[in-house]
Design a protein around this motif. Sequence first.
Motif, PDB file in Angstrom:
ATOM      1  N   ALA A   1      -5.102  -3.238  -1.821  1.00 19.41           N
ATOM      2  CA  ALA A   1      -3.667  -2.998  -1.926  1.00 19.41           C
ATOM      3  C   ALA A   1      -3.153  -2.752  -0.506  1.00 19.41           C
ATOM      4  N   SER A   2      -2.603  -1.601  -0.256  1.00 14.96           N
ATOM      5  CA  SER A   2      -2.039  -1.283   1.063  1.00 14.96           C
ATOM      6  C   SER A   2      -1.548   0.145   1.023  1.00 14.96           C
ATOM      7  N   ALA A   3      -1.428   0.759   2.207  1.00 16.59           N
ATOM      8  CA  ALA A   3      -0.749   2.053   2.263  1.00 16.59           C
ATOM      9  C   ALA A   3       0.671   1.923   1.720  1.00 16.59           C
ATOM     10  N   ALA A   4       1.228   0.721   1.804  1.00 19.84           N
ATOM     11  CA  ALA A   4       2.565   0.474   1.244  1.00 19.84           C
ATOM     12  C   ALA A   4       2.583   0.661  -0.262  1.00 19.84           C
ATOM     13  N   GLY A   5       1.429   0.546  -0.908  1.00 19.41           N
ATOM     14  CA  GLY A   5       1.348   0.768  -2.341  1.00 19.41           C
ATOM     15  C   GLY A   5       1.387   2.234  -2.722  1.00 19.41           C
ATOM     16  N   LEU A   6       1.211   3.099  -1.728  1.00 18.28           N
ATOM     17  CA  LEU A   6       1.308   4.538  -1.934  1.00 18.28           C
ATOM     18  C   LEU A   6       2.561   5.125  -1.299  1.00 18.28           C
ATOM     19  N   LEU A   7       3.006   4.505  -0.181  1.00 17.26           N
ATOM     20  CA  LEU A   7       4.037   5.120   0.650  1.00 17.26           C
ATOM     21  C   LEU A   7       5.301   4.294   0.821  1.00 17.26           C
ATOM     22  N   THR A   8       5.294   3.032   0.417  1.00 12.99           N
ATOM     23  CA  THR A   8       6.410   2.097   0.572  1.00 12.99           C
ATOM     24  C   THR A   8       6.448   1.519   1.981  1.00 12.99           C
ATOM     25  N   GLN A   9       6.754   0.226   2.042  1.00 16.31           N
ATOM     26  CA  GLN A   9       6.826  -0.503   3.306  1.00 16.31           C
ATOM     27  C   GLN A   9       8.276  -0.608   3.757  1.00 16.31           C
ATOM     28  N   ILE A  10       8.567  -0.098   4.916  1.00 18.13           N
ATOM     29  CA  ILE A  10       9.917  -0.242   5.461  1.00 18.13           C
ATOM     30  C   ILE A  10      10.232  -1.725   5.613  1.00 18.13           C
ATOM     31  N   GLY A  11      11.382  -2.132   5.099  1.00 18.05           N
ATOM     32  CA  GLY A  11      11.846  -3.509   5.272  1.00 18.05           C
ATOM     33  C   GLY A  11      11.561  -4.439   4.113  1.00 18.05           C
ATOM     34  N   SER A  12      10.416  -4.333   3.492  1.00 21.51           N
ATOM     35  CA  SER A  12      10.027  -5.345   2.513  1.00 21.51           C
ATOM     36  C   SER A  12       9.935  -4.785   1.102  1.00 21.51           C
ATOM     37  N   ALA A  13      10.895  -5.178   0.284  1.00 19.67           N
ATOM     38  CA  ALA A  13      10.854  -4.774  -1.122  1.00 19.67           C
ATOM     39  C   ALA A  13       9.764  -5.511  -1.881  1.00 19.67           C
ATOM     40  N   THR A  14       9.630  -6.816  -1.635  1.00 24.41           N
ATOM     41  CA  THR A  14       8.649  -7.607  -2.378  1.00 24.41           C
ATOM     42  C   THR A  14       7.235  -7.107  -2.123  1.00 24.41           C
ATOM     43  N   TYR A  15       6.935  -6.773  -0.879  1.00 28.42           N
ATOM     44  CA  TYR A  15       5.598  -6.291  -0.538  1.00 28.42           C
ATOM     45  C   TYR A  15       5.366  -4.902  -1.136  1.00 28.42           C
ATOM     46  N   SER A  16       6.324  -3.992  -0.943  1.00 31.84           N
ATOM     47  CA  SER A  16       6.158  -2.628  -1.439  1.00 31.84           C
ATOM     48  C   SER A  16       5.978  -2.585  -2.948  1.00 31.84           C
ATOM     49  N   VAL A  17       6.846  -3.283  -3.653  1.00 28.78           N
ATOM     50  CA  VAL A  17       6.804  -3.245  -5.112  1.00 28.78           C
ATOM     51  C   VAL A  17       5.513  -3.856  -5.638  1.00 28.78           C
ATOM     52  N   SER A  18       5.118  -4.998  -5.085  1.00 24.46           N
ATOM     53  CA  SER A  18       3.905  -5.651  -5.572  1.00 24.46           C
ATOM     54  C   SER A  18       2.653  -4.842  -5.237  1.00 24.46           C
ATOM     55  N   LYS A  19       2.640  -4.181  -4.087  1.00 23.48           N
ATOM     56  CA  LYS A  19       1.470  -3.371  -3.743  1.00 23.48           C
ATOM     57  C   LYS A  19       1.405  -2.086  -4.562  1.00 23.48           C
ATOM     58  N   HIS A  20       2.560  -1.505  -4.884  1.00 22.28           N
ATOM     59  CA  HIS A  20       2.557  -0.379  -5.822  1.00 22.28           C
ATOM     60  C   HIS A  20       1.970  -0.821  -7.165  1.00 22.28           C
ATOM     61  N   ALA A  21       2.358  -2.000  -7.603  1.00 17.81           N
ATOM     62  CA  ALA A  21       1.852  -2.512  -8.879  1.00 17.81           C
ATOM     63  C   ALA A  21       0.353  -2.772  -8.810  1.00 17.81           C
ATOM     64  N   ALA A  22      -0.131  -3.239  -7.661  1.00 14.06           N
ATOM     65  CA  ALA A  22      -1.569  -3.470  -7.503  1.00 14.06           C
ATOM     66  C   ALA A  22      -2.347  -2.163  -7.634  1.00 14.06           C
ATOM     67  N   VAL A  23      -1.827  -1.096  -7.021  1.00 15.19           N
ATOM     68  CA  VAL A  23      -2.468   0.214  -7.147  1.00 15.19           C
ATOM     69  C   VAL A  23      -2.456   0.658  -8.605  1.00 15.19           C
ATOM     70  N   ALA A  24      -1.321   0.485  -9.266  1.00 18.48           N
ATOM     71  CA  ALA A  24      -1.199   0.920 -10.655  1.00 18.48           C
ATOM     72  C   ALA A  24      -2.160   0.163 -11.571  1.00 18.48           C
ATOM     73  N   PHE A  25      -2.313  -1.142 -11.329  1.00 17.95           N
ATOM     74  CA  PHE A  25      -3.230  -1.907 -12.173  1.00 17.95           C
ATOM     75  C   PHE A  25      -4.675  -1.456 -11.946  1.00 17.95           C
ATOM     76  N   ALA A  26      -5.028  -1.182 -10.697  1.00 21.43           N
ATOM     77  CA  ALA A  26      -6.380  -0.698 -10.411  1.00 21.43           C
ATOM     78  C   ALA A  26      -6.623   0.644 -11.101  1.00 21.43           C
ATOM     79  N   GLU A  27      -5.625   1.523 -11.067  1.00 22.83           N
ATOM     80  CA  GLU A  27      -5.748   2.805 -11.753  1.00 22.83           C
ATOM     81  C   GLU A  27      -5.960   2.591 -13.255  1.00 22.83           C
ATOM     82  N   TRP A  28      -5.162   1.688 -13.817  1.00 26.13           N
ATOM     83  CA  TRP A  28      -5.270   1.419 -15.254  1.00 26.13           C
ATOM     84  C   TRP A  28      -6.646   0.881 -15.619  1.00 26.13           C
ATOM     85  N   LEU A  29      -7.166  -0.021 -14.792  1.00 24.78           N
ATOM     86  CA  LEU A  29      -8.505  -0.547 -15.056  1.00 24.78           C
ATOM     87  C   LEU A  29      -9.535   0.572 -15.078  1.00 24.78           C
TER      88      LEU A  29
END
Length: 270
Positions: A141-169
Motif C-alpha cells: 500500500a503506502s503511507a498515503a493509505g494511513l495518512l493521505t497523500q497531499i495532492g492526489s485523491a485517486t492515490y490516497s483513496v485507492s491506497k486507503h482501500a488497499a489497507v482496508a482490504f488487507a485488514e479484512w483479509l
Amino acid sequence: MLINDKVAVVTGAAGGIGAAVARRLLEAGARGVLLTDLDGARLDTTVRELAAEHGERVAGRAADAAATEDLRALVALAEERFGPVDLYFANAGIGGGAGLDASEEEWSRALDVNVMAHVRAAKLLVPGWVERGEGYFFTTASAAGLLTQIGSATYSVSKHAAVAFAEWLSVTYGDQGVRVSCLCPQGVETELLMAGTRSADPTERAAARAVLDSGELLQPLDVADRVVEAVADERFLVLPHPQVLDFYRHKGTDYDRWLRGMRRYQKAVR
C-alpha cells in the motif's frame, strides 16, 4: 512463514520494490519466484539478471496484474514451473496527482490497479490456501493509505482501500492459515515517486515533494529487507519509515489537529 522452499508471485516486479523483493526472496531460499509487470522489456532485463544468479528458480511473464485472466495465467505458470503458490506479493501500483478534476477513467484505473487487482488475486488464491491451511498475501500500500497523500485523491483513496482490504483479509481468514501483511512505506527511490518530481503537473510535483520532504528516502532493497523480516514474523503492518507510526498515532489522537497540520504542510510544499 519460512520463505525457504516456498513459491512466490511478485507483481510490479520489473524494478523498484517489486524487483528488490524478488531478489530477497530468492536469496532467502524460495523454490521459485515468478515476476510480472506490464513493462515486458524492463521485466525481461530484471529476470535475466536474477536468473544469472539463481538459475531456474526465476521466471517472468508480462501481464496486467489487475486483469483476472492474466492473473489466472500467472498462477498457472507458477504452478507449472515451481508448484502451488505459497506467497503472493500484490506490489503493482500506479500514482498520479489527480484531484476533483480526475476523470472517471483515472478513478477507475487507480481503483482497478491499486485495489481490485488485490481483490481478484485473493479470489483466485485464498480458497486454495484455506484448504491447504497455509498461504501468504502481501499487500504493498503506502503511507498515503494511513495518512493521505497531499495532492492526489485517486492515490490516497485507492491506497486507503488497499489497507482496508488487507485488514479484512486478515480478520476474515487469519484463523484459517492465511497470513497477511501490509507495507506502507513513505519515500522510496522508485520510478513511481521520481516521475512525480519531473511531472509537468504542479499537483503531481507537490505530491512528490511532500513525500521527499517528510523523511528519509530509502532504497528498494532496504524496503525488501523489511518485507522479508515481516514475512518471517508474520507481522501485519510493515513500516520501513518509523515516523509514519508517530504520524499515524498523532492522527488518531486528535484528528482535527492533524488535518490542520496537513493543510499547513500542503501550503508549504506547493
